[in-house]
Design a protein around this motif. Structure first.
Motif, PDB file in Angstrom:
ATOM      1  N   GLU A   1      46.941 -41.496  -7.678  1.00  0.00           N
ATOM      2  CA  GLU A   1      48.369 -41.719  -7.464  1.00  0.00           C
ATOM      3  C   GLU A   1      48.617 -42.851  -6.483  1.00  0.00           C
ATOM      4  O   GLU A   1      49.559 -43.634  -6.633  1.00  0.00           O
ATOM      5  CB  GLU A   1      49.031 -40.427  -6.964  1.00  0.00           C
ATOM      6  N   SER A   2      47.795 -42.953  -5.440  1.00  0.00           N
ATOM      7  CA  SER A   2      47.987 -44.029  -4.464  1.00  0.00           C
ATOM      8  C   SER A   2      47.394 -45.348  -4.949  1.00  0.00           C
ATOM      9  O   SER A   2      47.925 -46.422  -4.645  1.00  0.00           O
ATOM     10  CB  SER A   2      47.371 -43.640  -3.114  1.00  0.00           C
ATOM     11  N   LEU A   3      46.318 -45.288  -5.706  1.00  0.00           N
ATOM     12  CA  LEU A   3      45.694 -46.507  -6.236  1.00  0.00           C
ATOM     13  C   LEU A   3      46.433 -47.053  -7.451  1.00  0.00           C
ATOM     14  O   LEU A   3      46.367 -48.254  -7.736  1.00  0.00           O
ATOM     15  CB  LEU A   3      44.248 -46.218  -6.640  1.00  0.00           C
ATOM     16  N   GLY A   4      47.090 -46.147  -8.196  1.00  0.00           N
ATOM     17  CA  GLY A   4      47.673 -46.548  -9.467  1.00  0.00           C
ATOM     18  C   GLY A   4      46.626 -46.756 -10.535  1.00  0.00           C
ATOM     19  O   GLY A   4      46.874 -47.425 -11.548  1.00  0.00           O
ATOM     20  N   VAL A   5      45.442 -46.165 -10.343  1.00  0.00           N
ATOM     21  CA  VAL A   5      44.331 -46.313 -11.277  1.00  0.00           C
ATOM     22  C   VAL A   5      43.620 -44.976 -11.416  1.00  0.00           C
ATOM     23  O   VAL A   5      43.358 -44.295 -10.412  1.00  0.00           O
ATOM     24  CB  VAL A   5      43.317 -47.377 -10.787  1.00  0.00           C
ATOM     25  N   PHE A   6      43.310 -44.579 -12.655  1.00  0.00           N
ATOM     26  CA  PHE A   6      42.424 -43.446 -12.888  1.00  0.00           C
ATOM     27  C   PHE A   6      41.274 -43.897 -13.772  1.00  0.00           C
ATOM     28  O   PHE A   6      41.374 -44.895 -14.496  1.00  0.00           O
ATOM     29  CB  PHE A   6      43.161 -42.251 -13.508  1.00  0.00           C
ATOM     30  N   THR A   7      40.168 -43.150 -13.720  1.00  0.00           N
ATOM     31  CA  THR A   7      38.992 -43.460 -14.525  1.00  0.00           C
ATOM     32  C   THR A   7      38.632 -42.251 -15.371  1.00  0.00           C
ATOM     33  O   THR A   7      38.458 -41.140 -14.833  1.00  0.00           O
ATOM     34  CB  THR A   7      37.796 -43.847 -13.644  1.00  0.00           C
ATOM     35  N   THR A   8      38.524 -42.457 -16.655  1.00  0.00           N
ATOM     36  CA  THR A   8      38.191 -41.354 -17.557  1.00  0.00           C
ATOM     37  C   THR A   8      36.750 -40.899 -17.337  1.00  0.00           C
ATOM     38  O   THR A   8      35.898 -41.658 -16.862  1.00  0.00           O
ATOM     39  CB  THR A   8      38.384 -41.767 -19.025  1.00  0.00           C
ATOM     40  N   LEU A   9      36.495 -39.640 -17.679  1.00  0.00           N
ATOM     41  CA  LEU A   9      35.158 -39.078 -17.541  1.00  0.00           C
ATOM     42  C   LEU A   9      34.251 -39.547 -18.669  1.00  0.00           C
ATOM     43  O   LEU A   9      34.719 -39.965 -19.734  1.00  0.00           O
ATOM     44  CB  LEU A   9      35.231 -37.551 -17.555  1.00  0.00           C
ATOM     45  N   VAL A  10      32.960 -39.436 -18.445  1.00  0.00           N
ATOM     46  CA  VAL A  10      31.960 -39.620 -19.504  1.00  0.00           C
ATOM     47  C   VAL A  10      31.480 -38.231 -19.896  1.00  0.00           C
ATOM     48  O   VAL A  10      30.971 -37.484 -19.049  1.00  0.00           O
ATOM     49  CB  VAL A  10      30.783 -40.476 -19.026  1.00  0.00           C
ATOM     50  N   PRO A  11      31.651 -37.831 -21.143  1.00  0.00           N
ATOM     51  CA  PRO A  11      31.275 -36.470 -21.523  1.00  0.00           C
ATOM     52  C   PRO A  11      29.766 -36.290 -21.529  1.00  0.00           C
ATOM     53  O   PRO A  11      29.011 -37.271 -21.627  1.00  0.00           O
ATOM     54  CB  PRO A  11      31.843 -36.338 -22.939  1.00  0.00           C
ATOM     55  N   PRO A  12      29.283 -35.064 -21.420  1.00  0.00           N
ATOM     56  CA  PRO A  12      27.846 -34.819 -21.549  1.00  0.00           C
ATOM     57  C   PRO A  12      27.363 -35.201 -22.943  1.00  0.00           C
ATOM     58  O   PRO A  12      28.149 -35.257 -23.893  1.00  0.00           O
ATOM     59  CB  PRO A  12      27.726 -33.312 -21.327  1.00  0.00           C
ATOM     60  N   PRO A  13      26.077 -35.464 -23.087  1.00  0.00           N
ATOM     61  CA  PRO A  13      25.561 -35.809 -24.412  1.00  0.00           C
ATOM     62  C   PRO A  13      25.542 -34.604 -25.356  1.00  0.00           C
ATOM     63  O   PRO A  13      25.573 -33.458 -24.921  1.00  0.00           O
ATOM     64  CB  PRO A  13      24.143 -36.294 -24.114  1.00  0.00           C
ATOM     65  N   GLY A  14      25.485 -34.912 -26.635  1.00  0.00           N
ATOM     66  CA  GLY A  14      25.349 -33.867 -27.636  1.00  0.00           C
ATOM     67  C   GLY A  14      26.672 -33.372 -28.172  1.00  0.00           C
ATOM     68  O   GLY A  14      27.750 -33.857 -27.827  1.00  0.00           O
ATOM     69  N   ARG A  15      26.572 -32.361 -29.029  1.00  0.00           N
ATOM     70  CA  ARG A  15      27.749 -31.797 -29.695  1.00  0.00           C
ATOM     71  C   ARG A  15      28.589 -30.950 -28.743  1.00  0.00           C
ATOM     72  O   ARG A  15      28.073 -30.324 -27.825  1.00  0.00           O
ATOM     73  CB  ARG A  15      27.321 -30.907 -30.858  1.00  0.00           C
ATOM     74  N   LEU A  16      29.900 -30.931 -28.998  1.00  0.00           N
ATOM     75  CA  LEU A  16      30.776 -29.956 -28.346  1.00  0.00           C
ATOM     76  C   LEU A  16      30.538 -28.597 -28.999  1.00  0.00           C
ATOM     77  O   LEU A  16      30.631 -28.459 -30.227  1.00  0.00           O
ATOM     78  CB  LEU A  16      32.236 -30.363 -28.500  1.00  0.00           C
ATOM     79  N   LEU A  17      30.201 -27.580 -28.192  1.00  0.00           N
ATOM     80  CA  LEU A  17      29.809 -26.275 -28.718  1.00  0.00           C
ATOM     81  C   LEU A  17      30.933 -25.245 -28.646  1.00  0.00           C
ATOM     82  O   LEU A  17      31.233 -24.587 -29.633  1.00  0.00           O
ATOM     83  CB  LEU A  17      28.592 -25.767 -27.951  1.00  0.00           C
ATOM     84  N   ARG A  18      31.525 -25.099 -27.501  1.00  0.00           N
ATOM     85  CA  ARG A  18      32.603 -24.113 -27.294  1.00  0.00           C
ATOM     86  C   ARG A  18      33.541 -24.615 -26.213  1.00  0.00           C
ATOM     87  O   ARG A  18      33.140 -25.392 -25.339  1.00  0.00           O
ATOM     88  CB  ARG A  18      32.062 -22.746 -26.878  1.00  0.00           C
ATOM     89  N   THR A  19      34.776 -24.118 -26.250  1.00  0.00           N
ATOM     90  CA  THR A  19      35.750 -24.401 -25.208  1.00  0.00           C
ATOM     91  C   THR A  19      36.247 -23.079 -24.640  1.00  0.00           C
ATOM     92  O   THR A  19      36.746 -22.224 -25.379  1.00  0.00           O
ATOM     93  CB  THR A  19      36.927 -25.220 -25.751  1.00  0.00           C
ATOM     94  N   ILE A  20      36.100 -22.927 -23.336  1.00  0.00           N
ATOM     95  CA  ILE A  20      36.453 -21.686 -22.646  1.00  0.00           C
ATOM     96  C   ILE A  20      37.541 -22.001 -21.632  1.00  0.00           C
ATOM     97  O   ILE A  20      37.416 -22.946 -20.848  1.00  0.00           O
ATOM     98  CB  ILE A  20      35.229 -21.079 -21.944  1.00  0.00           C
TER      99      ILE A  20
END
Length: 467
Positions: free
Chosen positions: A136-155
């Motif tokens: 909010e103070s920088l006016g910049v955000f950085t997206t995450l890098v997801p872990p490798p491999g397939r998405l298995l489940r969302t909890i």
């Protein structure tokens, strides 16, 4: 009896601190007496999306702030400010803005502006979003890098619904002054629970399981227990779609209001009649993923405990299959860092002896990767007391600002954590109202840092089967 707050000395310290923000600079105004675009928060940053929220206010005839409905826009560009372009627009008027930007690139920095009526949104005076290194103070955000491999489940991880509560934000002895719902509107715990369950069914969240780490009720009356259980049962199947652990508000109670429920010592346990018996863990196996709910509640006091039988059963279960990927959840936080950093102090969390033994059990079970708790109503990661690769994660309350839940997305190569606010109109309105709890200090304690709310952990989860 107030079972869930700090002592009087801590309350007085909090009230003294409340005077500090009043000396800070005011939010940016377009012009005197006109629109204020404020409360900017970059709530959620995933690998491909970001969620921003803000509020628009004006002044009534007496100069008091009042909500003003207007449009919502988000503009993105390169970190140096070049190439800024509109990526989100909603002309529907609202004072409680919620913008989810999609189609982003993983691991990339973006300069952003949120706007209403052409005016840029500014963060509130809270330190939580005005520190030099915040998005909010920088006016910049950085997206995450997801872990490798397939998405298995969302909890989904959630806690602290307080179904049946009528006043929010009281710590002890009526202090500080709490907030009630606006006249004519539905009770806020019902609004926030319904908003949570609404999000769970939306395809952009794609939730496979919902874990609720306690304090589902305000004081576990028969009506409160039946009411929250009915809403959950209408949403999904217990033990498959949703799993719940008991919190200190859900404990057995004394008094005539509880006598229709099953006896427990000299108390009556209404929660146990609909959910599970006190001090008994519940274990579920979803493919190769193991989920374990712990009952960490004491009788009549806010702190946490695990009795000998529950600890021994947990040790036996984990020892029988120590490498199975395992997520545990219970109401009370565990680590020493949590004990000293929460407002109520070490007595508010799991007692030290139990916490040490629990972490020792985890050290002998390499499959344990995360322990989710509630109780403190904040987003916070804390360090374990032993050198174990287990994340201890506190998730903010569902029932009040910031009002939401955390999604835990499991990949073959690890997991990604993201906190989301709920987004129905009524939920956004109450979340904005309840951010004023504790004389406006609520965001300082409960929002957490961007990294507390949004992060990636690399971990071998190849044994977890897809949902």
């Amino acid at each position: 009896m107030n079972c869930c707050g700090p002592n009087r000395r801590q309350v007085l310290g909090l009230l003294a601190a409340a005077a500090l923000p009043l000396t800070w600079s005011s939010p940016v105004r377009a012009q005197p007496g006109s629109l204020v675009v404020t409360d900017l928060e970059v709530v959620t940053v995933t690998d491909r999306t970001a969620v921003l929220t803000w509020t628009t206010l004006g002044q009534d005839a007496n100069g008091a702030p009042v909500p003003v409905e207007t449009d919502s826009e988000v503009w993105l560009g390169d970190p140096d400010g070049s190439g800024l372009r509109q990526v989100y627009g909603d002309s529907r008027p609202t004072a409680y803005h919620y913008a989810e930007v999609t189609g982003l690139e993983p691991g990339r920095a973006y300069r952003f502006e949120a706007r209403s009526a052409g005016l840029p949104a500014a963060p509130a005076v809270n330190v939580a979003t005005r520190q030099p290194n915040t998005p909010e103070s920088l006016g910049v955000f950085t997206t995450l890098v997801p872990p490798p491999g397939r998405l298995l489940r969302t909890i989904a991880l959630s806690d602290d619904i307080h179904y049946g509560e009528e006043v929010s934000g009281i710590i002890t002895a009526g202090l500080p002054p709490g907030l009630r719902q606006e006249p004519g509107l539905a009770p806020y715990p019902e609004i926030m629970l319904d908003a949570l369950l609404d999000d769970m069914h939306r395809p952009d969240r794609a939730v496979d399981h919902l874990l609720l780490a306690g304090d589902l009720t305000a004081e576990a009356t028969p009506e409160q227990v039946r009411g929250v259980h009915a809403r959950l049962a209408n949403w999904g199947v217990s033990g498959r779609d949703w799993l719940a652990a008991r919190g200190n508000h859900d404990r057995p109670h004394l008094g005539a209001d509880y006598e229709s429920c099953s006896p427990y010592l000299d108390h009556h346990d209404c929660w146990g009649d609909s959910f599970s018996a006190r001090q008994q863990l519940a274990a579920y196996e979803l493919g190769e993923l193991r989920l374990i709910a712990l009952d960490t509640t004491e009788l009549d006091i806010p702190g946490g405990t695990l009795d000998r039988a529950q600890l021994d059963e947990l040790r036996e279960r984990l020892a029988a299959d120590p490498d199975r990927p395992t997520l545990l959840f219970g109401h009370h936080p565990v680590t020493t860092e949590s004990g000293w950093s929460n407002l109520a102090g070490p007595s508010f969390i799991l007692n030290a002896a139990n916490a040490a033994e629990l972490q020792s059990i985890y050290r002998a079970a390499p499959g344990v990767f995360l322990h989710h708790s509630g109780h403190t109503h904040r987003n916070r990661r804390t360090r374990p007391d032993l050198p174990i690769p287990v994340e201890f994660l506190e998730v903010a309350a569902c029932k009040e600002y910031p009002g939401g839940y955390t999604l835990l997305r499991l990949y073959e190569g690890g997991y990604m954590v993201n906190f989301y606010k709920t987004r129905t109109d009524a939920a956004r309105r109450w979340s904005t109202r309840s951010r004023g709890e504790y004389f406006g200090l609520q965001p300082e304690y409960t929002l957490g840092t961007t990294a507390d709310r949004n992060h990636t952990v690399l971990r071998d989860l190849t044994g977890v089967s897809p949902a």
